[in-house]
Design a protein around this motif. Structure first.
Motif, PDB file in Angstrom:
ATOM      1  N   MET A   1       0.841  -1.178   0.000  1.00 47.59           N
ATOM      2  CA  MET A   1       0.000   0.000   0.000  1.00 47.59           C
ATOM      3  C   MET A   1       0.890   1.247   0.000  1.00 47.59           C
ATOM      4  SD  MET A   1      -2.537   1.296   3.042  1.00 47.59           S
ATOM      5  CE  MET A   1      -1.248   1.820   4.158  1.00 47.59           C
ATOM      6  N   PRO A   2       0.736   2.097  -1.009  1.00 45.23           N
ATOM      7  CA  PRO A   2       1.543   3.316  -1.058  1.00 45.23           C
ATOM      8  C   PRO A   2       1.188   4.279   0.084  1.00 45.23           C
ATOM      9  CG  PRO A   2       0.494   2.859  -3.185  1.00 45.23           C
ATOM     10  CD  PRO A   2      -0.111   1.928  -2.169  1.00 45.23           C
ATOM     11  N   ASP A   3       2.166   5.106   0.454  1.00 44.73           N
ATOM     12  CA  ASP A   3       1.915   6.104   1.490  1.00 44.73           C
ATOM     13  C   ASP A   3       2.309   7.489   0.973  1.00 44.73           C
ATOM     14  OD1 ASP A   3       4.697   6.291   1.650  1.00 44.73           O
ATOM     15  OD2 ASP A   3       4.821   5.165   3.516  1.00 44.73           O
ATOM     16  N   ALA A   4       2.222   8.484   1.847  1.00 45.07           N
ATOM     17  CA  ALA A   4       2.486   9.865   1.443  1.00 45.07           C
ATOM     18  C   ALA A   4       3.905  10.041   0.910  1.00 45.07           C
ATOM     19  CB  ALA A   4       2.236  10.803   2.618  1.00 45.07           C
ATOM     20  N   GLU A   5       4.856   9.331   1.483  1.00 43.56           N
ATOM     21  CA  GLU A   5       6.238   9.451   0.988  1.00 43.56           C
ATOM     22  C   GLU A   5       6.370   8.889  -0.424  1.00 43.56           C
ATOM     23  OE1 GLU A   5       8.709  11.330   2.146  1.00 43.56           O
ATOM     24  OE2 GLU A   5       7.099  11.940   3.499  1.00 43.56           O
ATOM     25  N   ASP A   6       5.619   7.828  -0.739  1.00 41.56           N
ATOM     26  CA  ASP A   6       5.617   7.301  -2.111  1.00 41.56           C
ATOM     27  C   ASP A   6       5.022   8.332  -3.068  1.00 41.56           C
ATOM     28  OD1 ASP A   6       6.688   4.755  -1.395  1.00 41.56           O
ATOM     29  OD2 ASP A   6       4.690   4.120  -0.738  1.00 41.56           O
ATOM     30  N   VAL A   7       3.941   8.976  -2.641  1.00 42.30           N
ATOM     31  CA  VAL A   7       3.319  10.025  -3.472  1.00 42.30           C
ATOM     32  C   VAL A   7       4.348  11.111  -3.747  1.00 42.30           C
ATOM     33  CG1 VAL A   7       1.572  11.852  -3.550  1.00 42.30           C
ATOM     34  CG2 VAL A   7       0.975   9.591  -2.641  1.00 42.30           C
ATOM     35  N   ARG A   8       4.993  11.573  -2.706  1.00 47.44           N
ATOM     36  CA  ARG A   8       5.986  12.649  -2.832  1.00 47.44           C
ATOM     37  C   ARG A   8       7.124  12.229  -3.769  1.00 47.44           C
ATOM     38  NH1 ARG A   8       5.848  13.803   2.023  1.00 47.44           N
ATOM     39  NH2 ARG A   8       4.817  15.821   1.838  1.00 47.44           N
ATOM     40  N   GLU A  42      -2.811  13.344   4.777  1.00 45.39           N
ATOM     41  CA  GLU A  42      -1.967  12.575   3.859  1.00 45.39           C
ATOM     42  C   GLU A  42      -2.390  11.111   3.730  1.00 45.39           C
ATOM     43  OE1 GLU A  42       2.202  13.374   4.590  1.00 45.39           O
ATOM     44  OE2 GLU A  42       1.910  15.523   4.341  1.00 45.39           O
ATOM     45  N   THR A  43      -3.688  10.831   3.870  1.00 44.73           N
ATOM     46  CA  THR A  43      -4.190   9.466   3.689  1.00 44.73           C
ATOM     47  C   THR A  43      -4.837   9.281   2.321  1.00 44.73           C
ATOM     48  OG1 THR A  43      -6.327   9.995   4.675  1.00 44.73           O
ATOM     49  CG2 THR A  43      -4.604   9.145   6.160  1.00 44.73           C
ATOM     50  N   SER A  44      -4.915  10.383   1.564  1.00 44.14           N
ATOM     51  CA  SER A  44      -5.484  10.300   0.220  1.00 44.14           C
ATOM     52  C   SER A  44      -4.736  11.274  -0.675  1.00 44.14           C
ATOM     53  CB  SER A  44      -6.979  10.637   0.230  1.00 44.14           C
ATOM     54  OG  SER A  44      -7.163  12.010   0.492  1.00 44.14           O
ATOM     55  N   ILE A  45      -5.025  11.184  -1.969  1.00 50.89           N
ATOM     56  CA  ILE A  45      -4.509  12.175  -2.906  1.00 50.89           C
ATOM     57  C   ILE A  45      -5.688  12.749  -3.672  1.00 50.89           C
ATOM     58  CG2 ILE A  45      -2.170  11.275  -3.195  1.00 50.89           C
ATOM     59  CD1 ILE A  45      -3.100   9.838  -5.742  1.00 50.89           C
ATOM     60  N   ALA A  46      -5.550  13.990  -4.066  1.00 44.62           N
ATOM     61  CA  ALA A  46      -6.498  14.614  -4.983  1.00 44.62           C
ATOM     62  C   ALA A  46      -5.735  14.844  -6.280  1.00 44.62           C
ATOM     63  CB  ALA A  46      -7.016  15.927  -4.427  1.00 44.62           C
ATOM     64  N   ARG A  78     -10.627  12.336  -5.721  1.00 41.89           N
ATOM     65  CA  ARG A  78      -9.792  11.877  -4.601  1.00 41.89           C
ATOM     66  C   ARG A  78      -9.590  10.375  -4.698  1.00 41.89           C
ATOM     67  NH1 ARG A  78      -9.829  15.656  -0.066  1.00 41.89           N
ATOM     68  NH2 ARG A  78     -10.156  17.651  -1.095  1.00 41.89           N
ATOM     69  N   ALA A  79      -8.445   9.912  -4.215  1.00 38.80           N
ATOM     70  CA  ALA A  79      -8.166   8.478  -4.153  1.00 38.80           C
ATOM     71  C   ALA A  79      -7.583   8.154  -2.785  1.00 38.80           C
ATOM     72  CB  ALA A  79      -7.183   8.062  -5.249  1.00 38.80           C
ATOM     73  N   ARG A  80      -8.140   7.137  -2.135  1.00 40.87           N
ATOM     74  CA  ARG A  80      -7.633   6.690  -0.832  1.00 40.87           C
ATOM     75  C   ARG A  80      -6.334   5.916  -1.048  1.00 40.87           C
ATOM     76  NH1 ARG A  80     -13.020   6.373  -0.997  1.00 40.87           N
ATOM     77  NH2 ARG A  80     -14.183   7.361   0.688  1.00 40.87           N
ATOM     78  N   LEU A  81      -5.274   6.342  -0.388  1.00 42.18           N
ATOM     79  CA  LEU A  81      -3.988   5.650  -0.546  1.00 42.18           C
ATOM     80  C   LEU A  81      -4.092   4.186  -0.131  1.00 42.18           C
ATOM     81  CD1 LEU A  81      -1.436   8.369   0.600  1.00 42.18           C
ATOM     82  CD2 LEU A  81      -1.921   7.593  -1.726  1.00 42.18           C
ATOM     83  N   ALA A  82      -4.862   3.898   0.903  1.00 40.48           N
ATOM     84  CA  ALA A  82      -4.982   2.515   1.388  1.00 40.48           C
ATOM     85  C   ALA A  82      -5.633   1.606   0.355  1.00 40.48           C
ATOM     86  CB  ALA A  82      -5.782   2.483   2.689  1.00 40.48           C
ATOM     87  N   ALA A  83      -6.374   2.175  -0.598  1.00 40.00           N
ATOM     88  CA  ALA A  83      -7.066   1.362  -1.606  1.00 40.00           C
ATOM     89  C   ALA A  83      -6.266   1.227  -2.900  1.00 40.00           C
ATOM     90  CB  ALA A  83      -8.438   1.959  -1.904  1.00 40.00           C
ATOM     91  N   ILE A  84      -5.185   1.985  -3.024  1.00 37.46           N
ATOM     92  CA  ILE A  84      -4.352   1.884  -4.230  1.00 37.46           C
ATOM     93  C   ILE A  84      -3.494   0.638  -4.113  1.00 37.46           C
ATOM     94  CG2 ILE A  84      -2.497   2.997  -5.531  1.00 37.46           C
ATOM     95  CD1 ILE A  84      -3.754   5.684  -4.744  1.00 37.46           C
ATOM     96  N   GLU A  87       2.671   0.662  -6.161  1.00 37.93           N
ATOM     97  CA  GLU A  87       3.336   1.856  -6.683  1.00 37.93           C
ATOM     98  C   GLU A  87       3.057   2.066  -8.163  1.00 37.93           C
ATOM     99  OE1 GLU A  87       7.373   2.873  -5.952  1.00 37.93           O
ATOM    100  OE2 GLU A  87       7.245   2.310  -3.846  1.00 37.93           O
ATOM    101  N   ASP A  88       2.902   0.990  -8.930  1.00 38.16           N
ATOM    102  CA  ASP A  88       2.621   1.135 -10.360  1.00 38.16           C
ATOM    103  C   ASP A  88       1.288   1.850 -10.574  1.00 38.16           C
ATOM    104  OD1 ASP A  88       4.991  -0.064 -11.135  1.00 38.16           O
ATOM    105  OD2 ASP A  88       4.086  -2.054 -11.381  1.00 38.16           O
ATOM    106  N   GLU A  89       0.269   1.464  -9.814  1.00 34.77           N
ATOM    107  CA  GLU A  89      -1.023   2.126  -9.952  1.00 34.77           C
ATOM    108  C   GLU A  89      -0.916   3.594  -9.510  1.00 34.77           C
ATOM    109  OE1 GLU A  89      -5.759   1.582  -8.995  1.00 34.77           O
ATOM    110  OE2 GLU A  89      -4.337   0.714  -7.570  1.00 34.77           O
ATOM    111  N   LEU A  90      -0.220   3.838  -8.427  1.00 35.02           N
ATOM    112  CA  LEU A  90      -0.023   5.209  -7.957  1.00 35.02           C
ATOM    113  C   LEU A  90       0.701   6.026  -9.015  1.00 35.02           C
ATOM    114  CD1 LEU A  90      -0.166   7.397  -5.777  1.00 35.02           C
ATOM    115  CD2 LEU A  90       1.942   6.440  -4.815  1.00 35.02           C
TER     116      LEU A  90
END
Length: 119
Positions: A1-8, A42-46, A78-84, A87-90
């Motif tokens: 499950m990706p997290d905020a640091e993966d998003v960054r 930081e539990t989701s992304i927009a 919005r996308a919930r990070l816990a549901a992604i 990393e490929d999908e993110l």
């Protein structure tokens, strides 16, 4: 499950991307134009998403995607990070949003970030 640091990390790996705090949260911009934020502690992304596509996304995967009330009139989802899934999908989600905000000169300079296969 990706997290905020993966998003960054993934967002900042995209060409000409910068991070800026706005509305008390991290935002990511390409050539100064916002394409992603990290709201909800930081539990989701927009991300940018054409309105006609986002409704389909939300209906197809409501556990993953939703539309925030204050963004309903804008082309964002919005996308919930816990549901992604991974990393490929993110990376796909962020790159798609980046493409929508990037100027033509960057799209031309980075064809590998062009339209997803099949489009």
């Amino acid at each position: 499950m990706p997290d905020a640091e993966d998003v960054r990390r993934i967002a900042l790996s995209l060409p000409d991307t910068t991070e800026k705090i706005a509305w008390s949260m991290p935002t990511f911009r390409v050539a100064g134009k916002m394409f992603a934020t990290l709201p909800e502690d930081e539990t989701s992304i927009a991300v940018r998403c054409p309105k006609e596509e986002r409704d389909e996304l939300v209906m197809a995967e409501p556990e993953k995607f939703w539309i925030a009330d204050h963004e309903a009139q804008f082309a964002w989802v919005r996308a919930r990070l816990a549901a992604i899934e991974d990393e490929d999908e993110l990376r796909d989600i962020l790159a798609d949003s980046w493409r929508q905000a990037a100027p033509p000169r960057l799209l031309d300079a980075h064809p590998e970030l062009g339209m997803p296969p099949g489009e």
